[in-house]
Enzyme design. Sequence first.
Site, short mmCIF file in Angstrom:
data_model
loop_
_atom_site.label_atom_id
_atom_site.label_comp_id
_atom_site.label_asym_id
_atom_site.label_seq_id
_atom_site.Cartn_x
_atom_site.Cartn_y
_atom_site.Cartn_z
N LYS A 4 2.56 94.80 -45.38
CA LYS A 4 3.18 95.45 -44.04
C LYS A 4 2.69 96.92 -43.91
CE LYS A 4 6.74 91.60 -43.39
NZ LYS A 4 6.14 90.53 -44.37
N THR A 35 13.25 80.66 -37.48
CA THR A 35 13.21 82.19 -37.65
C THR A 35 14.50 82.94 -36.97
OG1 THR A 35 11.01 82.04 -37.84
CG2 THR A 35 11.86 84.28 -37.53
N SER A 76 14.64 92.02 -40.29
CA SER A 76 13.08 92.22 -39.42
C SER A 76 13.29 91.60 -38.18
CB SER A 76 11.97 91.58 -40.07
OG SER A 76 12.21 90.19 -40.32
N SER A 119 25.04 85.91 -50.98
CA SER A 119 23.60 86.17 -50.07
C SER A 119 24.13 86.30 -48.62
CB SER A 119 22.91 84.87 -50.31
OG SER A 119 21.86 84.79 -49.14
N ARG A 143 5.38 75.80 -33.70
CA ARG A 143 4.48 76.73 -33.92
C ARG A 143 3.46 76.66 -33.58
NH1 ARG A 143 7.71 80.44 -37.49
NH2 ARG A 143 9.54 79.80 -37.95
N THR A 202 -0.40 81.94 -61.28
CA THR A 202 -0.95 82.45 -60.05
C THR A 202 -2.20 83.40 -60.42
OG1 THR A 202 1.11 82.18 -58.72
CG2 THR A 202 -0.63 83.55 -57.97
N THR A 203 -3.25 82.83 -59.89
CA THR A 203 -4.58 83.71 -60.11
C THR A 203 -4.33 85.11 -59.35
OG1 THR A 203 -6.01 81.88 -59.54
CG2 THR A 203 -6.96 84.13 -59.16
N THR A 222 6.86 94.85 -50.66
CA THR A 222 5.56 94.19 -49.99
C THR A 222 4.51 95.16 -50.01
OG1 THR A 222 4.36 92.78 -48.48
CG2 THR A 222 6.05 94.23 -47.45
N HIS A 265 10.78 95.38 -45.35
CA HIS A 265 10.29 96.17 -43.94
C HIS A 265 10.85 97.49 -43.99
CE1 HIS A 265 9.14 92.10 -41.40
NE2 HIS A 265 9.94 91.57 -42.41
#
Length: 708
Positions: A429, A544, A353, A301, A188, A458-459, A426, A381
Amino acid sequence: MDKIARFKQTCPFLGRTKNSTLRNLSTSSSPRFPSLTALTERATKCPVMGPALNVRSKEIVAGYASVAANSDVALIHKEKGVFPPPGATVEMCPHASAARAAARMADDLAAAAEKKKGHFTSAAPRDEAAQAAAAGCPFHVKAAADAAAARKAAAAPAPVKAKEDGGFNYESFYVNELDKKHQDKSYRYFNNINRLAAKFPVAHTSNVKDEVEVWCANDYLGMGNNPVVLETMHRTLDKYGHGAGGTRNIAGNGAMHLSLEQELATLHRKPAALVFSSCYVANDATLSTLGAKLPGCIFFSDTMNHASMIQGMRHSGAKRVLFKHNDLEDLENKLKQYPKDTPKVIAFESVYSMCGSIGPIKEICDLAEQYGALTFLDEVHAVGLYGPRGAGVAEHLDYDAHVAAGESPHPIKGSVMDRVDIITGTLGKAYGAVGGYIAGSDDFVDMIRSYAPGFIFTTSLPPATVAGARASVVYQKHYVGDRQLKQVNVREVKRRFAELDVPVVPGPSHIVPVLVGDAALAKAASDKLLAEHNIYVQSINYPTVARGEERLRITVTPRHTLEQMDKLVRAVDKIFAELKINRLADWKALGGRAGVGLTAGAEEAHVDPMWTEEQLGLLDGTSPRTLRNGEAAVVDAMAVGQARAVFDNLLGPISGKLQSERSVLASSTPAAANPARPAARKVVKMKTGGVPMSEDIPLPPPDVSASA
């Protein structure tokens, strides 16, 4: 460096460049074209070799991959008035030396093109290289030997060499792992792209003066620079500062976080929601906690689920059963193998996506009820993009009912969104921020909050970020025009591509996946779009997408203008012609791939878009109009008022002109006269960071051929 140094006195371009800069350029990757060295990129701008590189690189898929043979170099030198001394060879010419590297890359692309056409054999590139070498090409002689050595090395991965002290050689291990990625073309590359708030969708590269049009960002609606979002973030930053101060249960649980969670719960008409640092973390933490806590849990799944969902299920330790993508019959056959009282979770997405398909949400809910399973729906998405209020595809499926319900937080009984048990989304996006979330029942959300390490340790997100995300959600709840215009523009780009036989993976969503079908060609197409057209579209390769299904994933936004769309379509068509990438007709002849070319006849299979013409306002003339260059994007006053109002209790009421900017005046005092200003720091060069651009070779800027 020794060979280059010899020509510093005779070459006007090399002569003006420091040795240290030349060394950096010759040993580092180009920031814009990582497959090239920075020196090779500069060689493409050379008035002698630049035109040759540009012309010859366009012939890469025709089989002759060299940049220039001996006679070609001599002719070029003669035409340019360069007369090498007696006995000079091609190897002594710095331009031809730089071209040799380009020839090797062209060989790789030529071999990839053969594979793309479906009749690639391992002997093909060797035969072509041998023929070119026999014809007198000086580059192929060495390239053929290098290719043979590379094939031999790839067949047997190099073992990790032990260190002299007997310890494990970690650095050697890292190098070997990276070599694997390079050999299978899945390495990548990360382009330096800096989106400009005042010029969306334009960005600058590593050079702040080098601007490109971005066609692959996931800021689907341009909310990352919506003025009411920026204004809210400025106000929050002024009042609450930058960081949150800790985890959610240690100083990081503020009113901004709690109000955003309530906003998201209302968006999905669910009792509760929980915000995470990203939706990757939300999916991973939620699924791993569910699978670990539910006794004997079994996950079902979809085979095309996102990596975050796959990792979450793996981390849980629970059994995972895969069902074919969007295949209800396969799902049911697997569900019926287990007793109804066995805990089950069906994990799937609304919009996938990379291909643009949409999951059969209603039908999966039917199966879940029949076989006693929970439904876990990833709307990453889709949130902000579908439904009258932007709640996603589940809302969109009952569009009119949700319009009638308005801003009621209560569920619409029997609606698809009400039937889904767990929704994840999310903020990074369509809402243009960062973060992820889950929405569901009170007790479910409380259990995840109490047990999920990904949430507990997690902060917390910064208050300004959280406030900006909430302003974006509220704005989109009250303004449908951005969603409508995005879909109108998507339809236009898909229509234009279809007219040119450019293969787009068919689907009902906003995703525009242009099939290339080869990793090297996809990378070359991306590079050429950036180099020759100032268009940034990232190539998508394995893992991906599956090998052989590599593509350019194009994102069309409501802020792209008609002129920008014209430029994109022309550029993609030109690149397909130059690299001889398969068109739709070619894929049909080969039997189709990735959903492309699977139907008989000249036309591609028709897929009805998710948004109807009535929902887009095309029937009553209320649809937003595509922007032209120079026109400002619409900012809806009513939605701005709603987004401002929700912060009255925390930030105070505000009205009048939007204040989306905070001006900070730069000091005009010279650095030497300003003792508070620190001395310039030495830039540390990293392998992954390219070459510092403060010192560059002063060459004219003709078109760059990225495949050279």
